[in-house]
Design a protein around this motif. Sequence first.
Motif, PDB file in Angstrom:
ATOM      1  N   GLY A 154       0.817  -1.204   0.000  1.00 26.81           N
ATOM      2  CA  GLY A 154       0.000   0.000   0.000  1.00 26.81           C
ATOM      3  C   GLY A 154       0.853   1.257   0.000  1.00 26.81           C
ATOM      4  N   TRP A 155       1.931   1.194   0.749  1.00 27.46           N
ATOM      5  CA  TRP A 155       2.828   2.342   0.851  1.00 27.46           C
ATOM      6  C   TRP A 155       3.454   2.654  -0.503  1.00 27.46           C
ATOM      7  CZ3 TRP A 155       4.680   3.224   6.262  1.00 27.46           C
ATOM      8  CH2 TRP A 155       5.250   4.496   6.387  1.00 27.46           C
ATOM      9  N   GLN A 156       3.926   1.577  -1.145  1.00 28.31           N
ATOM     10  CA  GLN A 156       4.602   1.757  -2.422  1.00 28.31           C
ATOM     11  C   GLN A 156       3.635   2.249  -3.499  1.00 28.31           C
ATOM     12  OE1 GLN A 156       7.850   1.515  -2.755  1.00 28.31           O
ATOM     13  NE2 GLN A 156       8.166   0.807  -0.674  1.00 28.31           N
ATOM     14  N   THR A 157       2.346   1.968  -3.307  1.00 26.76           N
ATOM     15  CA  THR A 157       1.402   2.293  -4.371  1.00 26.76           C
ATOM     16  C   THR A 157       0.409   3.374  -3.966  1.00 26.76           C
ATOM     17  OG1 THR A 157       0.056   0.459  -3.594  1.00 26.76           O
ATOM     18  CG2 THR A 157       1.510   0.009  -5.440  1.00 26.76           C
ATOM     19  N   ASP A 158       0.670   4.026  -2.827  1.00 23.09           N
ATOM     20  CA  ASP A 158      -0.208   5.115  -2.378  1.00 23.09           C
ATOM     21  C   ASP A 158      -1.651   4.699  -2.157  1.00 23.09           C
ATOM     22  OD1 ASP A 158       1.325   7.234  -1.860  1.00 23.09           O
ATOM     23  OD2 ASP A 158       1.439   7.935  -3.933  1.00 23.09           O
ATOM     24  N   LEU A 159      -1.841   3.514  -1.597  1.00 24.10           N
ATOM     25  CA  LEU A 159      -3.208   3.060  -1.352  1.00 24.10           C
ATOM     26  C   LEU A 159      -3.492   2.908   0.146  1.00 24.10           C
ATOM     27  CD1 LEU A 159      -3.692   0.410  -4.175  1.00 24.10           C
ATOM     28  CD2 LEU A 159      -4.844   2.600  -3.939  1.00 24.10           C
ATOM     29  N   LEU A 160      -2.636   3.516   0.974  1.00 23.06           N
ATOM     30  CA  LEU A 160      -2.762   3.313   2.421  1.00 23.06           C
ATOM     31  C   LEU A 160      -4.143   3.687   2.945  1.00 23.06           C
ATOM     32  CD1 LEU A 160       0.445   4.269   4.373  1.00 23.06           C
ATOM     33  CD2 LEU A 160      -0.664   2.064   4.089  1.00 23.06           C
ATOM     34  N   GLN A 161      -4.660   4.795   2.435  1.00 22.23           N
ATOM     35  CA  GLN A 161      -5.960   5.285   2.894  1.00 22.23           C
ATOM     36  C   GLN A 161      -7.021   4.192   2.805  1.00 22.23           C
ATOM     37  OE1 GLN A 161      -6.069   8.894   3.386  1.00 22.23           O
ATOM     38  NE2 GLN A 161      -7.883   8.458   4.590  1.00 22.23           N
ATOM     39  N   LEU A 162      -7.040   3.565   1.638  1.00 21.78           N
ATOM     40  CA  LEU A 162      -7.993   2.507   1.371  1.00 21.78           C
ATOM     41  C   LEU A 162      -7.802   1.349   2.347  1.00 21.78           C
ATOM     42  CD1 LEU A 162      -9.988   2.708  -0.868  1.00 21.78           C
ATOM     43  CD2 LEU A 162      -8.499   1.343  -2.318  1.00 21.78           C
ATOM     44  N   ILE A 163      -6.521   1.005   2.558  1.00 20.25           N
ATOM     45  CA  ILE A 163      -6.208  -0.163   3.372  1.00 20.25           C
ATOM     46  C   ILE A 163      -6.657   0.026   4.806  1.00 20.25           C
ATOM     47  CG2 ILE A 163      -4.265  -1.390   4.375  1.00 20.25           C
ATOM     48  CD1 ILE A 163      -2.939  -1.031   1.591  1.00 20.25           C
ATOM     49  N   SER A 164      -6.498   1.233   5.317  1.00 19.29           N
ATOM     50  CA  SER A 164      -6.873   1.416   6.718  1.00 19.29           C
ATOM     51  C   SER A 164      -8.389   1.270   6.881  1.00 19.29           C
ATOM     52  CB  SER A 164      -6.378   2.763   7.237  1.00 19.29           C
ATOM     53  OG  SER A 164      -7.090   3.789   6.618  1.00 19.29           O
ATOM     54  N   ILE A 165      -9.142   1.586   5.836  1.00 17.70           N
ATOM     55  CA  ILE A 165     -10.596   1.358   5.915  1.00 17.70           C
ATOM     56  C   ILE A 165     -10.892  -0.134   5.858  1.00 17.70           C
ATOM     57  CG2 ILE A 165     -12.797   1.679   4.729  1.00 17.70           C
ATOM     58  CD1 ILE A 165     -11.821   4.421   3.878  1.00 17.70           C
ATOM     59  N   TRP A 166     -10.226  -0.832   4.942  1.00 10.04           N
ATOM     60  CA  TRP A 166     -10.463  -2.269   4.824  1.00 10.04           C
ATOM     61  C   TRP A 166     -10.205  -2.984   6.144  1.00 10.04           C
ATOM     62  CZ3 TRP A 166      -7.198  -3.184  -0.224  1.00 10.04           C
ATOM     63  CH2 TRP A 166      -7.916  -2.667  -1.312  1.00 10.04           C
ATOM     64  N   LEU A 167      -9.103  -2.639   6.793  1.00 12.76           N
ATOM     65  CA  LEU A 167      -8.640  -3.458   7.902  1.00 12.76           C
ATOM     66  C   LEU A 167      -9.156  -3.040   9.263  1.00 12.76           C
ATOM     67  CD1 LEU A 167      -4.972  -4.337   7.028  1.00 12.76           C
ATOM     68  CD2 LEU A 167      -7.042  -5.673   6.787  1.00 12.76           C
ATOM     69  N   MET A 168      -9.526  -1.808   9.425  1.00 13.68           N
ATOM     70  CA  MET A 168      -9.789  -1.366  10.785  1.00 13.68           C
ATOM     71  C   MET A 168     -11.089  -0.587  10.910  1.00 13.68           C
ATOM     72  SD  MET A 168      -8.392  -1.769  13.639  1.00 13.68           S
ATOM     73  CE  MET A 168      -8.933  -1.161  15.219  1.00 13.68           C
ATOM     74  N   THR A 169     -11.244   0.455  10.106  1.00 15.06           N
ATOM     75  CA  THR A 169     -12.337   1.371  10.362  1.00 15.06           C
ATOM     76  C   THR A 169     -13.416   1.247   9.306  1.00 15.06           C
ATOM     77  OG1 THR A 169     -11.038   3.016   9.209  1.00 15.06           O
ATOM     78  CG2 THR A 169     -10.963   3.069  11.583  1.00 15.06           C
ATOM     79  N   GLY A 170     -14.082   0.098   9.317  1.00 12.90           N
ATOM     80  CA  GLY A 170     -15.191  -0.068   8.402  1.00 12.90           C
ATOM     81  C   GLY A 170     -16.255   0.975   8.680  1.00 12.90           C
ATOM     82  N   GLU A 171     -16.918   1.455   7.627  1.00  9.97           N
ATOM     83  CA  GLU A 171     -17.974   2.437   7.857  1.00  9.97           C
ATOM     84  C   GLU A 171     -19.063   2.270   6.806  1.00  9.97           C
ATOM     85  OE1 GLU A 171     -16.850   6.440   7.375  1.00  9.97           O
ATOM     86  OE2 GLU A 171     -15.275   6.005   5.941  1.00  9.97           O
ATOM     87  N   PHE A 172     -20.241   2.752   7.174  1.00 11.04           N
ATOM     88  CA  PHE A 172     -21.399   2.550   6.325  1.00 11.04           C
ATOM     89  C   PHE A 172     -21.851   3.830   5.638  1.00 11.04           C
ATOM     90  CE2 PHE A 172     -21.509  -0.903   9.352  1.00 11.04           C
ATOM     91  CZ  PHE A 172     -21.751  -1.972   8.527  1.00 11.04           C
ATOM     92  N   SER A 173     -21.101   4.927   5.829  1.00 10.94           N
ATOM     93  CA  SER A 173     -21.601   6.197   5.304  1.00 10.94           C
ATOM     94  C   SER A 173     -21.646   6.186   3.781  1.00 10.94           C
ATOM     95  CB  SER A 173     -20.732   7.346   5.813  1.00 10.94           C
ATOM     96  OG  SER A 173     -19.407   7.166   5.384  1.00 10.94           O
ATOM     97  N   GLY A 174     -20.829   5.335   3.149  1.00  8.32           N
ATOM     98  CA  GLY A 174     -20.819   5.312   1.687  1.00  8.32           C
ATOM     99  C   GLY A 174     -21.824   4.350   1.087  1.00  8.32           C
ATOM    100  N   VAL A 175     -22.605   3.691   1.952  1.00  3.16           N
ATOM    101  CA  VAL A 175     -23.523   2.670   1.442  1.00  3.16           C
ATOM    102  C   VAL A 175     -24.742   3.312   0.785  1.00  3.16           C
ATOM    103  CG1 VAL A 175     -25.115   0.844   2.100  1.00  3.16           C
ATOM    104  CG2 VAL A 175     -22.837   0.925   3.102  1.00  3.16           C
ATOM    105  N   ILE A 176     -24.957   3.006  -0.464  1.00  3.68           N
ATOM    106  CA  ILE A 176     -26.205   3.416  -1.127  1.00  3.68           C
ATOM    107  C   ILE A 176     -26.729   2.215  -1.908  1.00  3.68           C
ATOM    108  CG2 ILE A 176     -25.790   5.907  -1.367  1.00  3.68           C
ATOM    109  CD1 ILE A 176     -24.724   5.244  -4.202  1.00  3.68           C
TER     110      ILE A 176
END
Lengths: 317, 251, 313
Positions: A154-176
């Motif tokens: 993730g670090w090498q590919t600039d995807l860290l933001q996404l990863i932290s959601i996947w692994l730790m802080t799941g959220e439902f605000s984007g659910v439609i």
Amino acid sequence: MRPTLILIGLLMPLTAASLLIGAAGIGMTGLFSDPHMALIMTVSRLPRTLAVILTGAALAVAGVVMQQMVRNRFVEPGTTGTAESAALGLLAVTLIAPEAPIWIKMVVASLAAMAGTALFLQLIRRLPPREFLLVPVVGLILSGVLGAVVTFIGWQTDLLQLISIWLMTGEFSGVIAGRYELLWLAAGAAALAWFAADQFSILSLGRETTTGLGLNPDAVMRLGLVVVSVVTALVIVTVGMIPFVGLVVPNIVARRMGDNLRRTLPVTAAGGATLVLACDILGRLVRFPYEVPVGTILGVVGSAIFLWLLYREPSGG
Amino acid sequence: MICVEGVSHSIGKTEILHDISVEIPKGKVTALVGPNGAGKSTLLSLIGRLMPLQSGRISVDGADTVQTPSRDLARLMAILSQTNTLGSRLRVRELVAFGRWPHHQGRPTAEDVQQVNDALVALDLIALGDRFLEALSGGQRQRAFIAMALAQGADWLLLDEPLAALDMAFARRIMAQLVTLRAAGRSVVVVVHDINHAAVWADHIVAMKAGRIAAEGPPQAVCTSKVLGDIYGMDLRVTEIDGKPLVLHHL
Amino acid sequence: MDRRLTALTGALVVACAAYLFWGLGPRWQFILGLRAPKLAGMLLVGAAIAVATMVFQTLCRNRVLTPQIMGFDALYILMQTALVAGLGVGGYAGLSLSAKFGIEVVFMTLAALMLFGTLLGRGTQDIARLVLTGVIFGVMFRSFSGFLARIIDPNAFAVVQAASFASFTAIEPALLPVTGALCIGTIGVALWMAPRLDVLALGQPIAVSLGLAHDRLVIVALIMVAVLVSVATALVGPIAFFGLLVSGLAHELTGSARHARLLPMAILVGCLMLVIGQTLFERFLGLQSTLSVVIEFAGGVFFLWLLLKGRMR
């Protein structure tokens, strides 16, 4: 039957609250007259509430299945490398074929989750049997190792933001509507566990007993592996991992009702749904109109409940 | 003399010891006996200041176990508790050498080395000296821990079930060793499971039941079918061999 | 065994020199000025984590635990977030680095004593419960930090997020004097206490029987662990399994249970791994800021291997 009634009594008002609470105000009266409100309801609120309920129920069931397979109360898919492997698979698809349809992502994530969980099961098989504490520790470390790989990529590919959601802080605000329906599949996998409930109960008595009762322990293990991996992968693909549901709910249920899954699984599912729904509503209210992810809320609430469980009884567990 | 006055102890809401007062004579081998859950280990741990005293007073040779600095107490008494799990990988000789810690605080002298050697000889551990404890059998490990308590060279030796996991030969040898220590002017308090080890080797027996002292005195006085039968709640025959009482509890 | 210590010391000196002087080029003064603080920081972190882990494992009498697994670094991050919450973003920025660090270390130590002092003090036999408690505390602190951050400012979450990944390249030179003094002082005390730590490792009953002021020593040791973890976390961020790797290797290399040998060995191993790893990463692989992740990976794998080989008992 009493716990079921209590849970349903809790779940109903929570569902109603979940439908009504949000950045845009919705009133009971306007719902049928105002087309805008009706749209919010069908596109956002209803899907979100359903997603929360499905996720909570599926994760709680996955947790209890995992615990029966490993014969240890202190594990859940989030602490045994399952979630990290699913994230690894998802990351691979995202990088190699970013345009892939979501079902491909889901299949790859599920397969990766199965591989990671199988690795965990292999590892703990080689532990001395009485070291029951080492099981969750091995799981946590395997999670850490796999998590490190995910973070590195993730670090090498600039995807860290996404990863932290996947692994730790799941959220439902984007659910439609249109972006959560995969969760029905997760619920389906959890329902599969209910049909095989007796087999999992027997599996938790040990391999010898399972074989003695004429069941193939490896086959039951494989079924459990599928249930746990599919549920975890689907939750991660759609909303991100939510910690502690699979740990706290089955523990409380087992304490009150024992481990006869045929009887307890519905209660476990309802309990998971109630807990996640309550936390999701809390997350919406605490910093209104902003939202705190349900994963964060559960990290705090769930760990507090778990500690309470751990210290309520003198020892053992 | 060990003086226990008005000691009660509870864990949570359960009272383990009820207002115990007892005197343990100096220069003797005293055995603590009684059924499971009588409070023997708790009493021994309290004397050895392994647990904080909740009420009452305990003194060893006049030294109050609460007031006296722990380091001074360590030279007055050595206590071996029942559960001995180690966090570190140690060799037998290294473990026994720790018994000398109260004397040298990390800088052993030739005298300390000699004492360690004597303790190893006494428990027949010389050949095992360089083995790791985890590579030993339960009985061998138990002997290493006893050797360590012995090496501490204290006037008082408090042992909680030292015979657990030992075979007959070593069990008898340990008891005989304790009697030798008494001859050398030391005092021993030992919790034993098998009443006959107390009957044959002890000078003084303190019998406990349900957190109270049920009987005390020389073996001839305590080891009677009446007294023991009451304490253990079973019918017992007691016979006599070579002037020592022997309890036939297997029959 | 002493030969190994000497050899490792030599290797460390060579590695440090290589890190400092390799490929300096014409602007050597400038480059050296950049590299020296980083090197100092790495040495401090390596030594701090090594000693903290060894002491902590002695306290718990268990070789599978590290202060990080027990949630110490999460506690530190929580302290930091709480400080932002308490003082506001402006007040937080206004604090001098050393004052900020001082406050954090004091709070951290107090919190650690409250949380773990009671658990460890009475020679807890129930290690399973202890480990789980620590792990759960870790998750709780981390979540709570995220929660606090969002409460303060829904957009400031990224700041906390950034703080939860370790980075060896982001060592703050201004922190070095304070952390260096604290770290070296604490390690000195640990080395001086080595014989007493040997006794502590035998467990509460034996330690008390031998006349050791057990409870006081546990508190002192916990304070040392808290200070060292604060130092390491303040400098580079949280690293969970590095300590395991270091302590595992130190045990393998010394084969002794004496802290007088174990502690120096662990310090050397810790420093050496960081310096060599960083040199490789910076000079040869051209990668930035990801050494911690690789160390996490290696540490975890090494630990699993040890566990499965049954070397943890």
